[in-house]
Design a protein around this motif. Structure first.
Motif, mmCIF file in Angstrom:
data_model
loop_
_atom_site.group_PDB
_atom_site.id
_atom_site.type_symbol
_atom_site.label_atom_id
_atom_site.label_comp_id
_atom_site.label_asym_id
_atom_site.label_seq_id
_atom_site.Cartn_x
_atom_site.Cartn_y
_atom_site.Cartn_z
ATOM 1 N N GLU A 29 0.829 -1.197 0.000
ATOM 2 C CA GLU A 29 0.000 0.000 0.000
ATOM 3 C C GLU A 29 0.870 1.256 0.000
ATOM 4 O OE1 GLU A 29 -2.499 -0.275 3.423
ATOM 5 O OE2 GLU A 29 -3.424 -2.153 2.775
ATOM 6 N N ARG A 30 2.019 1.152 0.639
ATOM 7 C CA ARG A 30 2.949 2.286 0.670
ATOM 8 C C ARG A 30 4.368 1.758 0.543
ATOM 9 N NH1 ARG A 30 3.303 7.797 3.757
ATOM 10 N NH2 ARG A 30 5.549 8.183 3.627
ATOM 11 N N VAL A 31 5.170 2.476 -0.233
ATOM 12 C CA VAL A 31 6.585 2.128 -0.406
ATOM 13 C C VAL A 31 7.427 3.364 -0.117
ATOM 14 C CG1 VAL A 31 8.383 1.347 -1.983
ATOM 15 C CG2 VAL A 31 6.080 0.397 -2.176
ATOM 16 N N ASP A 32 8.419 3.202 0.749
ATOM 17 C CA ASP A 32 9.420 4.237 0.980
ATOM 18 C C ASP A 32 10.771 3.602 0.689
ATOM 19 O OD1 ASP A 32 7.846 6.533 2.333
ATOM 20 O OD2 ASP A 32 7.228 4.750 3.447
ATOM 21 N N ALA A 33 11.540 4.203 -0.221
ATOM 22 C CA ALA A 33 12.775 3.547 -0.637
ATOM 23 C C ALA A 33 13.901 4.541 -0.872
ATOM 24 C CB ALA A 33 12.535 2.736 -1.909
ATOM 25 N N LEU A 34 15.109 4.117 -0.478
ATOM 26 C CA LEU A 34 16.345 4.809 -0.818
ATOM 27 C C LEU A 34 17.062 3.916 -1.820
ATOM 28 C CD1 LEU A 34 17.566 5.876 2.746
ATOM 29 C CD2 LEU A 34 16.227 7.221 1.110
ATOM 30 N N LEU A 35 17.278 4.413 -3.014
ATOM 31 C CA LEU A 35 17.725 3.578 -4.124
ATOM 32 C C LEU A 35 19.043 4.078 -4.715
ATOM 33 C CD1 LEU A 35 14.231 3.271 -5.842
ATOM 34 C CD2 LEU A 35 15.319 1.599 -4.338
ATOM 35 N N PRO A 36 20.159 3.496 -4.296
ATOM 36 C CA PRO A 36 21.433 3.864 -4.917
ATOM 37 C C PRO A 36 21.594 3.254 -6.295
ATOM 38 C CG PRO A 36 21.778 2.134 -3.301
ATOM 39 C CD PRO A 36 20.336 2.543 -3.184
ATOM 40 N N ARG A 37 20.994 2.058 -6.491
ATOM 41 C CA ARG A 37 21.075 1.345 -7.760
ATOM 42 C C ARG A 37 19.851 0.460 -7.911
ATOM 43 N NH1 ARG A 37 27.450 -0.642 -7.651
ATOM 44 N NH2 ARG A 37 28.313 1.438 -7.276
ATOM 45 N N LEU A 38 19.641 -0.024 -9.124
ATOM 46 C CA LEU A 38 18.644 -1.066 -9.381
ATOM 47 C C LEU A 38 19.353 -2.177 -10.123
ATOM 48 C CD1 LEU A 38 15.374 0.778 -10.505
ATOM 49 C CD2 LEU A 38 15.852 -0.318 -8.314
ATOM 50 N N SER A 39 19.297 -3.374 -9.579
ATOM 51 C CA SER A 39 20.030 -4.477 -10.199
ATOM 52 C C SER A 39 19.287 -5.092 -11.372
ATOM 53 C CB SER A 39 20.313 -5.563 -9.148
ATOM 54 O OG SER A 39 19.100 -6.062 -8.607
ATOM 55 N N ASP A 40 17.999 -4.730 -11.555
ATOM 56 C CA ASP A 40 17.207 -5.323 -12.631
ATOM 57 C C ASP A 40 16.060 -4.384 -12.971
ATOM 58 O OD1 ASP A 40 15.100 -7.167 -13.916
ATOM 59 O OD2 ASP A 40 16.823 -8.500 -13.746
ATOM 60 N N SER A 41 15.750 -4.230 -14.246
ATOM 61 C CA SER A 41 14.671 -3.346 -14.667
ATOM 62 C C SER A 41 13.310 -3.835 -14.191
ATOM 63 C CB SER A 41 14.669 -3.207 -16.190
ATOM 64 O OG SER A 41 14.452 -4.472 -16.816
ATOM 65 N N ARG A 42 13.215 -5.115 -13.834
ATOM 66 C CA ARG A 42 11.948 -5.642 -13.322
ATOM 67 C C ARG A 42 11.531 -4.947 -12.032
ATOM 68 N NH1 ARG A 42 13.429 -11.855 -13.103
ATOM 69 N NH2 ARG A 42 11.778 -11.778 -11.552
ATOM 70 N N ILE A 43 12.505 -4.487 -11.250
ATOM 71 C CA ILE A 43 12.170 -3.792 -10.012
ATOM 72 C C ILE A 43 11.534 -2.443 -10.331
ATOM 73 C CG2 ILE A 43 13.077 -2.861 -7.859
ATOM 74 C CD1 ILE A 43 13.103 -5.923 -8.070
ATOM 75 N N LEU A 44 12.038 -1.763 -11.344
ATOM 76 C CA LEU A 44 11.416 -0.505 -11.774
ATOM 77 C C LEU A 44 9.985 -0.751 -12.213
ATOM 78 C CD1 LEU A 44 11.541 2.501 -12.484
ATOM 79 C CD2 LEU A 44 12.526 1.858 -14.707
ATOM 80 N N ASP A 45 9.767 -1.820 -12.953
ATOM 81 C CA ASP A 45 8.415 -2.154 -13.397
ATOM 82 C C ASP A 45 7.502 -2.450 -12.213
ATOM 83 O OD1 ASP A 45 6.602 -2.776 -15.700
ATOM 84 O OD2 ASP A 45 6.554 -4.732 -14.705
ATOM 85 N N ALA A 46 8.052 -3.045 -11.148
ATOM 86 C CA ALA A 46 7.250 -3.333 -9.959
ATOM 87 C C ALA A 46 6.780 -2.041 -9.297
ATOM 88 C CB ALA A 46 8.063 -4.166 -8.966
ATOM 89 N N TYR A 47 7.644 -1.021 -9.259
ATOM 90 C CA TYR A 47 7.236 0.274 -8.711
ATOM 91 C C TYR A 47 6.138 0.896 -9.566
ATOM 92 C CZ TYR A 47 11.228 0.252 -5.497
ATOM 93 O OH TYR A 47 12.118 -0.063 -4.505
ATOM 94 N N ARG A 48 6.235 0.763 -10.882
ATOM 95 C CA ARG A 48 5.203 1.289 -11.769
ATOM 96 C C ARG A 48 3.877 0.575 -11.541
ATOM 97 N NH1 ARG A 48 6.768 -0.313 -16.962
ATOM 98 N NH2 ARG A 48 5.003 0.845 -17.786
ATOM 99 N N THR A 49 3.915 -0.741 -11.411
ATOM 100 C CA THR A 49 2.689 -1.516 -11.184
ATOM 101 C C THR A 49 2.033 -1.128 -9.866
ATOM 102 O OG1 THR A 49 3.597 -3.377 -12.424
ATOM 103 C CG2 THR A 49 1.754 -3.844 -10.950
ATOM 104 N N GLN A 50 2.830 -0.946 -8.836
ATOM 105 C CA GLN A 50 2.296 -0.540 -7.533
ATOM 106 C C GLN A 50 1.594 0.813 -7.646
ATOM 107 O OE1 GLN A 50 3.545 2.023 -5.319
ATOM 108 N NE2 GLN A 50 2.554 1.416 -3.397
ATOM 109 N N ALA A 51 2.184 1.737 -8.408
ATOM 110 C CA ALA A 51 1.606 3.071 -8.564
ATOM 111 C C ALA A 51 0.308 3.042 -9.359
ATOM 112 C CB ALA A 51 2.622 3.995 -9.238
ATOM 113 N N ARG A 52 0.226 2.142 -10.350
ATOM 114 C CA ARG A 52 -0.961 2.051 -11.206
ATOM 115 C C ARG A 52 -2.192 1.563 -10.461
ATOM 116 N NH1 ARG A 52 1.853 -1.357 -15.944
ATOM 117 N NH2 ARG A 52 2.912 0.319 -17.117
ATOM 118 N N ARG A 53 -2.014 0.860 -9.363
ATOM 119 C CA ARG A 53 -3.150 0.259 -8.663
ATOM 120 C C ARG A 53 -4.102 1.307 -8.110
ATOM 121 N NH1 ARG A 53 -0.328 -2.364 -4.291
ATOM 122 N NH2 ARG A 53 -2.388 -2.420 -3.352
#
Length: 246
Positions: free
Chosen positions: A144-168
């Motif tokens: 329901e809520r995500v708070d994140a400090l992101l120095p890097r992303l090891s896979d583009s799938r994680i970016l897509d997961a943030y997008r999916t969470q926002a779309r809900r």
């Protein structure tokens, strides 16, 4: 029970000797904790000599870890608790040894390694990579809520997961990107970053962050991830703790 006035324990108890007896006589103590035993049973079940069992039982009695009971021997409450803590400590040491590279990366990120105490380790090497990525993806998508400090992303799938969470809809996200990471994502995934920035409930920030990723998730159960990275940008693994008492 062995006591020494100059021991390192409290009230004159020699804690090191106590711990040492538990470790040395662990198999005999475990047998006595399971049920009261005669010495002959210990000899047969543990395949030890009579003299070994005699010495082990004597040491356990002297340390207050075992007691006599109607001709048999059994573990005392202190013996059962000492055995439990000893086994837990051994398990923790095995976990630390197995996750040394992840813990080193956490420490290099200027975070106290105690932050991962009691956490579950998830490795991203070899066959574990997909399982770990899928776990983190699923957690992010369902939060329901995500708070994140992101120095890097090891896979583009994680970016897509943030997008999916926002779309809900009805969700919130506060994502803080390291400047180099945000620049890279804007260059390679401009549309995705644009969609994420425009979503209701999402706030993107650019700031200097630790070299270790931190992701806090709230939903059906709260969870927190510490994501380690190597100097090359790969992630050797992550840890997570959770609280489902909400």
């Amino acid at each position: 029970m062995t006591r020494e006035g100059d021991g390192d324990g409290r009230d004159g108890v020699d804690a090191e000797a106590f711990r040492g007896t538990v470790a040395k006589r662990r198999d005999v103590l475990a047998a006595l904790a399971a049920e009261p035993r005669y010495k002959r049973d210990l000899i047969d079940d543990l395949d030890h000599s009579r003299s070994t069992i005699d010495r082990a039982v004597a040491e356990l009695l002297d340390a207050g870890l075992a007691e006599r009971a109607d001709g048999t021997y059994r573990a005392t409450a202190a013996g059962e608790l000492g055995l439990e803590r000893h086994d837990a400590y051994r398990g923790e040491m095995r976990d630390i040894a197995a996750s040394a590279d992840v813990l080193d990366a956490v420490a290099d990120g200027a975070l106290d390694a105690s932050l991962v105490a009691g956490a579950t380790l998830h490795r991203t090497a070899g066959n574990d990579r997909q399982a770990t990525l899928s776990l983190l993806e699923e957690e992010i998508r369902g939060a329901e809520r995500v708070d994140a400090l992101l120095p890097r992303l090891s896979d583009s799938r994680i970016l897509d997961a943030y997008r999916t969470q926002a779309r809900r809809g009805g969700t919130t996200s506060r994502l803080v990107f390291a400047p180099t990471l945000l620049s890279t994502l804007e260059a390679r995934f401009a549309a995705d970053i644009g969609e994420l920035a425009a979503a209701d409930g999402v706030r993107l920030y650019e700031a200097a962050v630790s070299s270790v990723g931190l992701v806090r998730l709230r939903g059906d159960g709260d969870a927190a991830y510490v994501v380690a990275y190597t100097d090359e940008g790969a992630s050797p693994g992550c840890t997570n703790t959770r609280n489902r008492s909400r």
